[in-house]
Design a protein around this motif. Sequence first.
Motif, PDB file in Angstrom:
ATOM      1  N   HIS A   1     -13.195  16.692  -0.952  1.00 23.77           N
ATOM      2  CA  HIS A   1     -13.493  18.660  -0.889  1.00 23.77           C
ATOM      3  C   HIS A   1     -12.198  18.881   0.272  1.00 23.77           C
ATOM      4  O   HIS A   1     -11.867  20.211   1.361  1.00 23.77           O
ATOM      5  N   HIS A   2     -11.873  17.396   0.929  1.00 19.62           N
ATOM      6  CA  HIS A   2     -10.431  17.649   2.138  1.00 19.62           C
ATOM      7  C   HIS A   2      -8.754  17.499   1.276  1.00 19.62           C
ATOM      8  O   HIS A   2      -8.853  16.744   0.279  1.00 19.62           O
ATOM      9  N   PRO A   3      -8.003  18.004   2.157  1.00 19.02           N
ATOM     10  CA  PRO A   3      -6.745  17.958   1.971  1.00 19.02           C
ATOM     11  C   PRO A   3      -6.284  16.619   2.243  1.00 19.02           C
ATOM     12  O   PRO A   3      -6.861  15.771   2.465  1.00 19.02           O
TER      13      PRO A   3
ATOM     14  N   CYS B   1     -23.819  30.165   5.729  1.00 13.94           N
ATOM     15  CA  CYS B   1     -23.591  29.295   4.527  1.00 13.94           C
ATOM     16  C   CYS B   1     -22.170  28.450   4.889  1.00 13.94           C
ATOM     17  O   CYS B   1     -22.504  27.691   3.999  1.00 13.94           O
ATOM     18  N   ARG B   2     -20.730  28.891   5.200  1.00  6.67           N
ATOM     19  CA  ARG B   2     -19.897  28.044   4.961  1.00  6.67           C
ATOM     20  C   ARG B   2     -19.785  27.119   5.734  1.00  6.67           C
ATOM     21  O   ARG B   2     -19.440  25.817   5.501  1.00  6.67           O
ATOM     22  N   THR B   3     -20.461  26.779   7.063  1.00  2.79           N
ATOM     23  CA  THR B   3     -20.675  26.286   8.347  1.00  2.79           C
ATOM     24  C   THR B   3     -21.273  24.694   7.265  1.00  2.79           C
ATOM     25  O   THR B   3     -20.842  24.041   7.899  1.00  2.79           O
TER      26      THR B   3
ATOM     27  N   ALA C   1     -17.403   5.729  -0.040  1.00  3.31           N
ATOM     28  CA  ALA C   1     -18.390   6.695  -0.397  1.00  3.31           C
ATOM     29  C   ALA C   1     -17.812   7.817   0.022  1.00  3.31           C
ATOM     30  O   ALA C   1     -17.997   9.346  -0.023  1.00  3.31           O
ATOM     31  N   TYR C   2     -16.961   7.586   0.667  1.00  2.57           N
ATOM     32  CA  TYR C   2     -16.068   8.384   1.502  1.00  2.57           C
ATOM     33  C   TYR C   2     -15.368   9.257   0.065  1.00  2.57           C
ATOM     34  O   TYR C   2     -15.229  10.714  -0.271  1.00  2.57           O
ATOM     35  N   ASN C   3     -14.607   8.457  -0.522  1.00  2.00           N
ATOM     36  CA  ASN C   3     -14.161   9.190  -1.769  1.00  2.00           C
ATOM     37  C   ASN C   3     -14.577   9.430  -2.991  1.00  2.00           C
ATOM     38  O   ASN C   3     -14.571   9.896  -3.593  1.00  2.00           O
TER      39      ASN C   3
ATOM     40  N   ASN D   1     -18.449  21.257  16.632  1.00  2.12           N
ATOM     41  CA  ASN D   1     -17.718  22.624  16.862  1.00  2.12           C
ATOM     42  C   ASN D   1     -18.743  23.553  15.308  1.00  2.12           C
ATOM     43  O   ASN D   1     -19.372  24.285  15.613  1.00  2.12           O
ATOM     44  N   LYS D   2     -18.642  22.941  14.017  1.00  2.00           N
ATOM     45  CA  LYS D   2     -19.872  23.542  12.915  1.00  2.00           C
ATOM     46  C   LYS D   2     -21.348  23.588  13.906  1.00  2.00           C
ATOM     47  O   LYS D   2     -22.029  24.789  13.095  1.00  2.00           O
ATOM     48  N   ILE D   3     -21.716  22.149  13.983  1.00  2.00           N
ATOM     49  CA  ILE D   3     -22.926  22.146  14.886  1.00  2.00           C
ATOM     50  C   ILE D   3     -23.311  23.532  15.829  1.00  2.00           C
ATOM     51  O   ILE D   3     -23.719  24.796  15.665  1.00  2.00           O
TER      52      ILE D   3
ATOM     53  N   ARG E   1     -24.732  14.366   2.567  1.00  2.00           N
ATOM     54  CA  ARG E   1     -23.945  13.250   1.029  1.00  2.00           C
ATOM     55  C   ARG E   1     -22.636  12.538   1.557  1.00  2.00           C
ATOM     56  O   ARG E   1     -23.399  11.255   1.218  1.00  2.00           O
ATOM     57  N   TRP E   2     -21.931  12.129   1.778  1.00  4.25           N
ATOM     58  CA  TRP E   2     -21.148  10.671   2.286  1.00  4.25           C
ATOM     59  C   TRP E   2     -22.097  10.042   3.096  1.00  4.25           C
ATOM     60  O   TRP E   2     -22.149   8.603   3.459  1.00  4.25           O
ATOM     61  N   LEU E   3     -22.726  10.419   4.537  1.00  4.60           N
ATOM     62  CA  LEU E   3     -23.700   9.893   5.100  1.00  4.60           C
ATOM     63  C   LEU E   3     -24.563   9.314   3.918  1.00  4.60           C
ATOM     64  O   LEU E   3     -24.830   7.435   4.759  1.00  4.60           O
TER      65      LEU E   3
ATOM     66  N   LEU F   1     -26.990  12.428  14.808  1.00  4.64           N
ATOM     67  CA  LEU F   1     -25.589  11.395  14.445  1.00  4.64           C
ATOM     68  C   LEU F   1     -24.166  11.357  15.036  1.00  4.64           C
ATOM     69  O   LEU F   1     -23.594  10.311  15.161  1.00  4.64           O
ATOM     70  N   ILE F   2     -24.186  12.625  15.450  1.00  2.00           N
ATOM     71  CA  ILE F   2     -22.353  12.523  16.118  1.00  2.00           C
ATOM     72  C   ILE F   2     -22.821  11.447  17.090  1.00  2.00           C
ATOM     73  O   ILE F   2     -21.592  10.998  18.015  1.00  2.00           O
ATOM     74  N   LYS F   3     -23.921  11.115  18.385  1.00  2.00           N
ATOM     75  CA  LYS F   3     -23.812  11.032  19.422  1.00  2.00           C
ATOM     76  C   LYS F   3     -23.710   9.204  18.880  1.00  2.00           C
ATOM     77  O   LYS F   3     -22.972   8.170  19.941  1.00  2.00           O
TER      78      LYS F   3
ATOM     79  N   ALA G   1      -6.447  11.107   7.832  1.00  2.17           N
ATOM     80  CA  ALA G   1      -6.741  10.502   8.748  1.00  2.17           C
ATOM     81  C   ALA G   1      -7.914   9.515   8.909  1.00  2.17           C
ATOM     82  O   ALA G   1      -8.381   8.808   9.777  1.00  2.17           O
ATOM     83  N   ALA G   2      -8.676   9.744   7.925  1.00  2.03           N
ATOM     84  CA  ALA G   2     -10.288   9.526   7.788  1.00  2.03           C
ATOM     85  C   ALA G   2      -9.947   7.951   7.499  1.00  2.03           C
ATOM     86  O   ALA G   2     -10.439   7.306   8.133  1.00  2.03           O
ATOM     87  N   GLY G   3      -8.920   7.965   6.472  1.00  2.00           N
ATOM     88  CA  GLY G   3      -8.498   6.671   6.198  1.00  2.00           C
ATOM     89  C   GLY G   3      -8.145   5.738   7.010  1.00  2.00           C
ATOM     90  O   GLY G   3      -8.728   4.601   6.984  1.00  2.00           O
TER      91      GLY G   3
HETATM   92  C1  1PZ Z   1     -19.052   5.729  11.202  1.00  7.79           C
HETATM   93  C2  1PZ Z   1     -17.925   6.751  10.843  1.00  7.79           C
HETATM   94  C3  1PZ Z   1     -17.862   7.889  10.246  1.00  7.79           C
HETATM   95  C4  1PZ Z   1     -16.895   8.251   9.597  1.00  7.79           C
HETATM   96  C5  1PZ Z   1     -17.420   9.880   9.454  1.00  7.79           C
HETATM   97  C6  1PZ Z   1     -16.788  10.121   7.841  1.00  7.79           C
HETATM   98  C7  1PZ Z   1     -16.221  11.465   7.810  1.00  7.79           C
HETATM   99  C8  1PZ Z   1     -15.096  11.787   7.773  1.00  7.79           C
HETATM  100  C9  1PZ Z   1     -14.731  13.251   7.337  1.00  7.79           C
HETATM  101  C10 1PZ Z   1     -12.953  13.151   8.155  1.00  7.79           C
HETATM  102  C11 1PZ Z   1     -13.284  15.230   8.884  1.00  7.79           C
HETATM  103  C12 1PZ Z   1     -12.727  15.304  10.034  1.00  7.79           C
HETATM  104  C13 1PZ Z   1     -12.098  16.019   9.952  1.00  7.79           C
HETATM  105  C14 1PZ Z   1     -12.286  17.666   9.699  1.00  7.79           C
HETATM  106  C15 1PZ Z   1     -12.461  18.834   8.632  1.00  7.79           C
HETATM  107  C16 1PZ Z   1     -12.339  19.834   8.093  1.00  7.79           C
HETATM  108  O1  1PZ Z   1     -11.157  20.272   7.883  1.00  7.79           O
HETATM  109  C17 1PZ Z   1     -13.837  19.296   7.256  1.00  7.79           C
HETATM  110  C18 1PZ Z   1     -13.781  21.405   6.759  1.00  7.79           C
HETATM  111  O2  1PZ Z   1     -14.045  22.019   7.189  1.00  7.79           O
HETATM  112  P1  1PZ Z   1     -13.035  22.984   7.447  1.00  7.79           P
HETATM  113  O3  1PZ Z   1     -11.564  22.843   8.143  1.00  7.79           O
HETATM  114  O4  1PZ Z   1     -13.320  23.642   5.812  1.00  7.79           O
HETATM  115  O5  1PZ Z   1     -13.921  24.204   8.462  1.00  7.79           O
HETATM  116  N1  1PZ Z   1     -14.815  19.358   8.079  1.00  7.79           N
HETATM  117  C19 1PZ Z   1     -15.871  18.311   7.359  1.00  7.79           C
HETATM  118  O6  1PZ Z   1     -15.994  18.069   6.349  1.00  7.79           O
HETATM  119  C20 1PZ Z   1     -16.817  18.383   8.267  1.00  7.79           C
HETATM  120  C21 1PZ Z   1     -16.824  16.997   8.483  1.00  7.79           C
HETATM  121  C22 1PZ Z   1     -18.033  16.805   9.542  1.00  7.79           C
HETATM  122  C23 1PZ Z   1     -17.978  14.689   9.260  1.00  7.79           C
HETATM  123  C24 1PZ Z   1     -19.111  14.245  10.360  1.00  7.79           C
HETATM  124  C25 1PZ Z   1     -19.639  13.194  10.296  1.00  7.79           C
HETATM  125  C26 1PZ Z   1     -20.461  12.412  11.216  1.00  7.79           C
HETATM  126  C27 1PZ Z   1     -20.538  10.516  10.867  1.00  7.79           C
HETATM  127  C28 1PZ Z   1     -21.866  10.778  11.090  1.00  7.79           C
HETATM  128  C29 1PZ Z   1     -21.770   9.201  11.673  1.00  7.79           C
HETATM  129  C30 1PZ Z   1     -23.178   7.708  11.319  1.00  7.79           C
END
Ligand code: 1PZ
Length: 215
Positions: free
Chosen positions: A150-152, A106-108, A142-144, A60-62, A117-119, A40-42, A158-160
């Motif tokens: 869970h995000h500040p 667990c937290r990661t 989907a994000y909202n 990073n989490k992976i 869930r967003w996906l 998915l990241i790719k 930034a996501a928006g």
């Molecule tokens: C196709 C468009 C992609 C939109 C992806 C939608 C998700 C937006 C998420 C923005 C978060 C980016 C910055 C990192 C935030 C972290 O603070 C949080 C909480 O981690 P903590 O700070 O507690 O360690 N990280 C996350 O919530 C994990 C987000 C993973 C997002 C993976 C998206 C993969 C998308 C695949 C596309 C098909």
Amino acid sequence: SEPSENQKFCLQEVLDTFKLCLSDSKEVYLEHYVAGWRGLIKFLNCLGSVFGFISKDAVNKIQILVNYLNGENGPHYVTMQSMVKYELENDLVDLTKRGSHSESGCRTLLRLHRALRWLELFLERLRTSTEDSKTSNMCCEAYNESLAQHHPWVIRKAAGMAFCVLPGRAAFFEVMNVGTPEQVVAMLGEALPLISEVYQITEELYKEHNMLDLP
Ligand code: 1PZ
């Protein structure tokens, strides 16, 4: 099989990885879960560099999970269920506030789980969308409904902004490299129940252990 570096990216193969995640007794193999996320990241990276801050956090989490898997306690990390049992029994999880185990498996994994869930919500919208639907709207809705809770504020902001530069539906389908829009829709229809099942099983596991709000 895993798509090799020089082969063209195809989202179908990624979503197929989620098929491999479940054992006969419905345990979730961490190795395949992580492989699914890698794919998915790719895909995300194919969409452009604006998504770099998102993929960086996910990568990073992976990596944290892969390190556990390959580490000396690796056998405890074969499935999510064994990971949860092992980390809880050995007091390796910060349950109420961040402490010395701020990078527990667990937290990661919980962060990736919330993103799954967003996906699920996003792909379901894509599947049922029409030609004039806006990917940015679908992504934002989907994000909202999921991750945003869970995000500040800064991250939501930034996501928006990142959502605004998502390619349109047609271009988006092309990057998926599955075929015609009809084929994409059919593929999504097959993949979504798998993703949904993995999500539900993880959700139940975390609920059962009171871990849905890990800091
Ligand atoms: C196709 C468009 C992609 C939109 C992806 C939608 C998700 C937006 C998420 C923005 C978060 C980016 C910055 C990192 C935030 C972290 O603070 C949080 C909480 O981690 P903590 O700070 O507690 O360690 N990280 C996350 O919530 C994990 C987000 C993973 C997002 C993976 C998206 C993969 C998308 C695949 C596309 C098909």
